[in-house]
Enzyme design. Structure first.
Site, mmCIF file in Angstrom:
data_model
loop_
_atom_site.group_PDB
_atom_site.id
_atom_site.type_symbol
_atom_site.label_atom_id
_atom_site.label_comp_id
_atom_site.label_asym_id
_atom_site.label_seq_id
_atom_site.Cartn_x
_atom_site.Cartn_y
_atom_site.Cartn_z
ATOM 1 N N CYS A 157 0.821 -1.219 0.000
ATOM 2 C CA CYS A 157 0.000 0.000 0.000
ATOM 3 C C CYS A 157 0.855 1.270 0.000
ATOM 4 O O CYS A 157 1.693 1.459 0.880
ATOM 5 C CB CYS A 157 -0.899 -0.026 1.244
ATOM 6 S SG CYS A 157 -1.818 1.504 1.481
ATOM 7 N N TRP B 32 -7.743 -6.991 5.695
ATOM 8 C CA TRP B 32 -6.325 -7.246 6.000
ATOM 9 C C TRP B 32 -6.185 -8.301 7.092
ATOM 10 O O TRP B 32 -6.860 -8.232 8.113
ATOM 11 C CB TRP B 32 -5.633 -5.959 6.420
ATOM 12 C CG TRP B 32 -5.636 -4.916 5.335
ATOM 13 C CD1 TRP B 32 -6.393 -3.774 5.313
ATOM 14 C CD2 TRP B 32 -4.874 -4.914 4.116
ATOM 15 N NE1 TRP B 32 -6.144 -3.070 4.153
ATOM 16 C CE2 TRP B 32 -5.217 -3.739 3.404
ATOM 17 C CE3 TRP B 32 -3.942 -5.788 3.557
ATOM 18 C CZ2 TRP B 32 -4.659 -3.418 2.168
ATOM 19 C CZ3 TRP B 32 -3.382 -5.465 2.327
ATOM 20 C CH2 TRP B 32 -3.746 -4.295 1.646
ATOM 21 N N VAL C 86 -11.967 -1.245 6.305
ATOM 22 C CA VAL C 86 -10.769 -1.407 7.132
ATOM 23 C C VAL C 86 -9.575 -1.055 6.256
ATOM 24 O O VAL C 86 -9.415 -1.640 5.191
ATOM 25 C CB VAL C 86 -10.666 -2.870 7.598
ATOM 26 C CG1 VAL C 86 -9.359 -3.122 8.313
ATOM 27 C CG2 VAL C 86 -11.850 -3.207 8.482
ATOM 28 N N TYR D 174 -5.029 6.233 -9.048
ATOM 29 C CA TYR D 174 -6.224 5.461 -8.660
ATOM 30 C C TYR D 174 -7.440 5.913 -9.456
ATOM 31 O O TYR D 174 -8.270 5.107 -9.865
ATOM 32 C CB TYR D 174 -6.496 5.600 -7.149
ATOM 33 C CG TYR D 174 -5.645 4.667 -6.320
ATOM 34 C CD1 TYR D 174 -6.109 3.411 -5.960
ATOM 35 C CD2 TYR D 174 -4.374 5.040 -5.913
ATOM 36 C CE1 TYR D 174 -5.338 2.542 -5.219
ATOM 37 C CE2 TYR D 174 -3.576 4.188 -5.174
ATOM 38 C CZ TYR D 174 -4.064 2.938 -4.829
ATOM 39 O OH TYR D 174 -3.288 2.074 -4.096
HETATM 40 N N1 LIG Z 1 -7.895 5.114 4.420
HETATM 41 C C1 LIG Z 1 -7.621 5.798 3.217
HETATM 42 C C2 LIG Z 1 -6.287 5.472 2.547
HETATM 43 C C3 LIG Z 1 -5.605 4.172 2.815
HETATM 44 C C4 LIG Z 1 -5.964 3.136 1.806
HETATM 45 O O1 LIG Z 1 -6.663 3.406 0.829
HETATM 46 N N2 LIG Z 1 -5.459 1.954 2.022
HETATM 47 C C5 LIG Z 1 -5.835 0.824 1.207
HETATM 48 C C6 LIG Z 1 -4.653 -0.002 0.770
HETATM 49 S S1 LIG Z 1 -3.643 0.831 -0.382
HETATM 50 C C7 LIG Z 1 -6.706 -0.081 2.040
HETATM 51 O O2 LIG Z 1 -6.400 -0.417 3.147
HETATM 52 N N3 LIG Z 1 -7.853 -0.474 1.474
HETATM 53 C C8 LIG Z 1 -8.749 -1.343 2.142
HETATM 54 C C9 LIG Z 1 -8.935 -2.619 1.457
HETATM 55 O O3 LIG Z 1 -8.459 -2.757 0.322
HETATM 56 O O4 LIG Z 1 -9.532 -3.516 2.058
HETATM 57 C C10 LIG Z 1 -8.766 5.728 2.253
HETATM 58 O O5 LIG Z 1 -9.630 4.936 2.485
HETATM 59 O O6 LIG Z 1 -8.783 6.484 1.301
#
Ligand SMILES: N[C@@H](CCC(=O)N[C@@H](CS)C(=O)NCC(=O)O)C(=O)O
Length: 341
Positions: A52, A85, A118, A183
């Site tokens: 990430c 995760w 999460v 993204y």
């Molecule tokens: N929390 C922030 C940024 C962090 C984020 O996007 N992290 C990703 C990984 S790069 C994540 O944990 N996504 C949750 C998932 O894929 O379950 C958001 O939601 O925009």
């Protein structure tokens, strides 16, 4: 087993444009403990995925600032399942310090029936097992400015007071067009939306390339938070954003300035030693089944170029300012050979 929610637990994509919502748990860990979470050695655990980019900012900051012993680290499996995760890389599938199998358990301890996703990075309070924050935009700034009592000797100032306006301005552009721009391009569900995002990505990269032609770092002559945030996207660029997210006007290796800039950082202790290309590629290509239905992970690109000379030292610059580089990576935190160039 795949999840396909756009790579952001609190983010969404679908028929409308990809949107990244604000982090939900915004408590801060501060020197004065104003939010109820004082900086304390050994009290908190940083949970990341090395895949990430947002979590990787914290990995780099923690190394540069020498916070490894003060703030312990949990590395999640790069492939989430339906409960998100998980700690399947650890013996018994449990994080050895928090004793949990899923990061969601720490979210649940903080707030039952939490409606959001999460996400990593997350910081968890070890004694209670509760999530403290998943505010990825704030976490690294607080590591730099609130955790100073626990910084190593010779730690750099990653967010110098006299340069904050400039750093903030650069980071805003980089966030909108590059960090999040890739993204927006990758999860676009319409041609126009994709083209607009992809154009923003490359327009900004061209501007950054011009800025970095004559100066070694983005702001001033030392490494700052702005470099960390650009690095975590650039290091993934050819491996995942170019192919998987269709940001393919050119490859980073085809832009001499940015390619040298990112190699310079990669070879600086604290940057490249946090990067796991195996986790990065498997996560993006296997988890986002909406855009890669076969889940096939490409063999390339050849990563050996990362360690070639960059010659950026000829531009001068003082990477750590009046400080010094961090020491070697702790043996238990080394990236396995298959993830390294
Ligand atoms: N929390 C922030 C940024 C962090 C984020 O996007 N992290 C990703 C990984 S790069 C994540 O944990 N996504 C949750 C998932 O894929 O379950 C958001 O939601 O925009």
């Amino acid at each position: 087993m795949s999840r396909d929610d756009g790579g952001g637990g609190n983010s969404s994509y679908g028929r409308k444009a990809f949107t990244r919502s604000k982090a939900h748990f915004k408590d801060r860990i501060t020197a004065d403990g104003g939010d109820g979470w004082p900086v304390e050695p050994g009290r908190y655990r940083l949970v990341v995925s090395r895949a990430c980019p947002w979590a990787s900012r914290a990995l780099v900051s923690r190394r540069l600032l020498g916070l490894q012993d003060a703030l312990s680290l949990a590395v999640a499996d790069p492939i989430q399942d339906d409960r998100s995760w998980r700690f399947t890389l650890d013996p018994g599938g449990r994080d050895p310090v928090l004793g949990i199998r899923y990061l969601s358990e720490a979210y649940d301890r903080r707030e039952t029936d939490y409606p959001g996703g999460v996400s990593v990075p997350a910081i968890v309070d070890v004694p209670t097992g509760k999530l403290v924050t998943n505010d990825y935009q704030r976490i690294t700034l607080d590591l730099a400015t609130e955790w100073t009592a626990l910084h190593r000797e010779g730690a750099p100032d990653l967010y110098p007071k006299e340069r904050r306006d400039e750093i903030d301005a650069v980071m805003e552009d980089v966030f909108r067009d590059v960090n999040n721009g890739v993204y927006r391009a990758g999860f676009a569900t319409g041609q126009e939306e994709y083209e607009a995002a992809c154009t923003d990505v490359f327009r900004r990269l061209e501007l950054l390339s011009r800025r970095l032609e004559g100066q070694r770092y983005l702001v001033g002559d030392t490494i700052t938070e702005a470099d960390i945030r650009l690095f975590t996207t650039l290091v993934r660029f050819d491996a995942v954003y170019h192919g998987h997210f269709k940001c393919n006007r050119w490859k980073l290796t085809e832009n001499p300035v940015l390619w040298a800039y990112v190699r310079d950082l990669f070879q600086t202790p604290g940057f490249g030693d946090t990067v796991d290309f195996d986790h990065i590629k498997r996560h993006y290509y296997q988890v986002h089944t909406g855009i890669n239905p076969t889940g096939i992970v490409p063999l390339g690109p050849d990563p050996s170029g990362w360690l070639t000379p960059h010659h950026r030292e000829e531009l001068g610059g003082r990477p750590f300012g009046d400080g010094t580089p961090p020491g070697p990576v702790r043996a238990d935190e080394e990236v396995p050979a298959r993830g390294r160039p």
